[in-house]
Write an enzyme that holds these catalytic residues in place. Structure first.
Site, PDB file in Angstrom:
ATOM      1  N   VAL A  61       0.816  -1.230   0.000  1.00 43.06           N
ATOM      2  CA  VAL A  61       0.000   0.000   0.000  1.00 43.06           C
ATOM      3  C   VAL A  61       0.840   1.267   0.000  1.00 43.06           C
ATOM      4  O   VAL A  61       0.333   2.353  -0.301  1.00 43.06           O
ATOM      5  CB  VAL A  61      -0.990   0.065   1.198  1.00 43.06           C
ATOM      6  N   TYR A 153       3.953   7.327  15.550  1.00 41.91           N
ATOM      7  CA  TYR A 153       2.873   6.330  15.431  1.00 41.91           C
ATOM      8  C   TYR A 153       1.541   6.970  15.840  1.00 41.91           C
ATOM      9  O   TYR A 153       0.533   6.851  15.137  1.00 41.91           O
ATOM     10  CB  TYR A 153       3.167   5.087  16.278  1.00 41.91           C
ATOM     11  N   GLY A 184      -7.304  -0.710  21.599  1.00 45.46           N
ATOM     12  CA  GLY A 184      -6.096  -0.568  22.415  1.00 45.46           C
ATOM     13  C   GLY A 184      -5.169  -1.739  22.132  1.00 45.46           C
ATOM     14  O   GLY A 184      -5.003  -2.150  20.987  1.00 45.46           O
ATOM     15  N   THR A 189      -1.469 -10.638  16.969  1.00 44.24           N
ATOM     16  CA  THR A 189      -1.072  -9.778  15.852  1.00 44.24           C
ATOM     17  C   THR A 189       0.453  -9.736  15.841  1.00 44.24           C
ATOM     18  O   THR A 189       1.106 -10.190  16.781  1.00 44.24           O
ATOM     19  CB  THR A 189      -1.575  -8.326  16.016  1.00 44.24           C
TER      20      THR A 189
HETATM   21  C1  8X3 Z   1      -2.072  -0.195  19.122  1.00 48.48           C
HETATM   22  C2  8X3 Z   1      -2.327   0.306  20.501  1.00 48.48           C
HETATM   23  O1  8X3 Z   1      -1.350   1.531  22.537  1.00 48.48           O
HETATM   24  O2  8X3 Z   1       0.162   0.133  21.262  1.00 48.48           O
HETATM   25  O3  8X3 Z   1      -2.374   0.745  18.157  1.00 48.48           O
HETATM   26  O4  8X3 Z   1      -0.570   2.229  20.371  1.00 48.48           O
HETATM   27  S1  8X3 Z   1      -0.952   1.082  21.159  1.00 48.48           S
END
Ligand code: 8X3
Length: 257
Positions: A61, A153, A184, A189
């Site tokens: 992507v 992120y 959360g 995964t």
């Molecule tokens: C995944 C949750 O809290 O690791 O997006 O960012 S966290």
């Protein structure tokens, strides 16, 4: 005619769990991902277990060209996509801002933000022509809060949250639903393994509490997708019972196993 759902990042985690969830409900699925061996294995597992059809698109992507060429390569009857699940995404690194790796930042921005944009820009015109469709973006609690060392992120997931709202504003008048799910911590995964670049020790972040499972999130996505057509669930913020915020986790052990 079965409905068609396209899932990015379908070879693992929430994407793979969603593929199973929608297959079990009779959807035909366009399986997208970078790992062809896994895509083929998933295709064969889904088709042999459920009475559905799948179509494999092997691309990244992050590449605008690969996205548009992959979409153009679909046979016409597969282009009539009912549901787009923008799931492909990743976290890379866990560092204070001044020490973070700029390549990590670029990959997260290119995948989590630009990949979602390229996919949606390619597929939304079909939905506008159909005057129906549903786009479900996989956001995160990191799209609602910022936590230490989460910097870029969290920024990419805040961008996903903004884009979900922006898409809905522009597309609702064409009968298109735009939703997101904001989980959360989720186990089953590759999230932690990828974030910590294969460091198995650092990636053990779910040992002392029960997070969500990828199948929990897939069930939420299916619930969002299966509401009557006049209902659009805009966002579902979900955490495990032992989590109350990005940095607030009751790490007393896995009490729900
Ligand atoms: C995944 C949750 O809290 O690791 O997006 O960012 S966290």
């Amino acid at each position: 005619m079965n409905k068609i759902v396209l899932i990015t990042g379908s070879t693992s985690g929430i994407g793979k769990a969603s593929a199973y969830e929608f297959a079990s409900k009779g959807y035909n699925i366009i399986l997208c991902g970078r790992r062809i061996t896994r895509l083929k294995a998933l295709k064969s597992a889904l088709e042999s277990t459920y009475n559905i059809m799948t179509y494999v698109l092997n691309f990244d992507v992050q590449s605008e060209t690969e996205v548009s060429e992959s979409f153009d390569s679909l046979p016409d009857h597969w282009k009539a996509i009912d549901i787009l699940i923008n799931n492909a995404g990743l976290a890379l690194g866990f560092d204070d801002f001044h020490e973070a790796d700029i390549d990590h930042w670029n990959t997260m921005i290119d995948t989590n933000v630009k990949g979602l944009l390229y996919m949606t820009r390619a597929i939304s015109p079909i939905m506008v022509a159909q005057q129906s469709g549903h786009i479900i973006n996989v956001c995160s609690t990191a799209g609602h809060e910022v936590y230490p060392k989460g910097n870029v992120y969290c920024a990419t997931k805040h961008a996903v949250d903004a884009l979900t709202k922006a898409m809905r504003i522009d597309l609702h008048k064409h009968g298109i639903r735009v939703s997101q799910v904001s989980p959360g911590h989720v186990e089953e995964t590759e999230f932690a393994k990828v974030r910590f670049e294969g460091n198995e020790q650092k990636a053990k972040i779910y040992e002392d509490f029960n997070p969500l499972k990828s199948s929990d999130v897939a069930e939420i996505i299916y619930f969002i997708a299966s509401r009557p057509s006049h209902v659009n669930i805009q966002d579902v913020l979900a955490m495990g019972t032992q989590q109350a915020g990005s940095t607030i986790v009751n790490r007393i052990g896995r009490i729900h196993d």
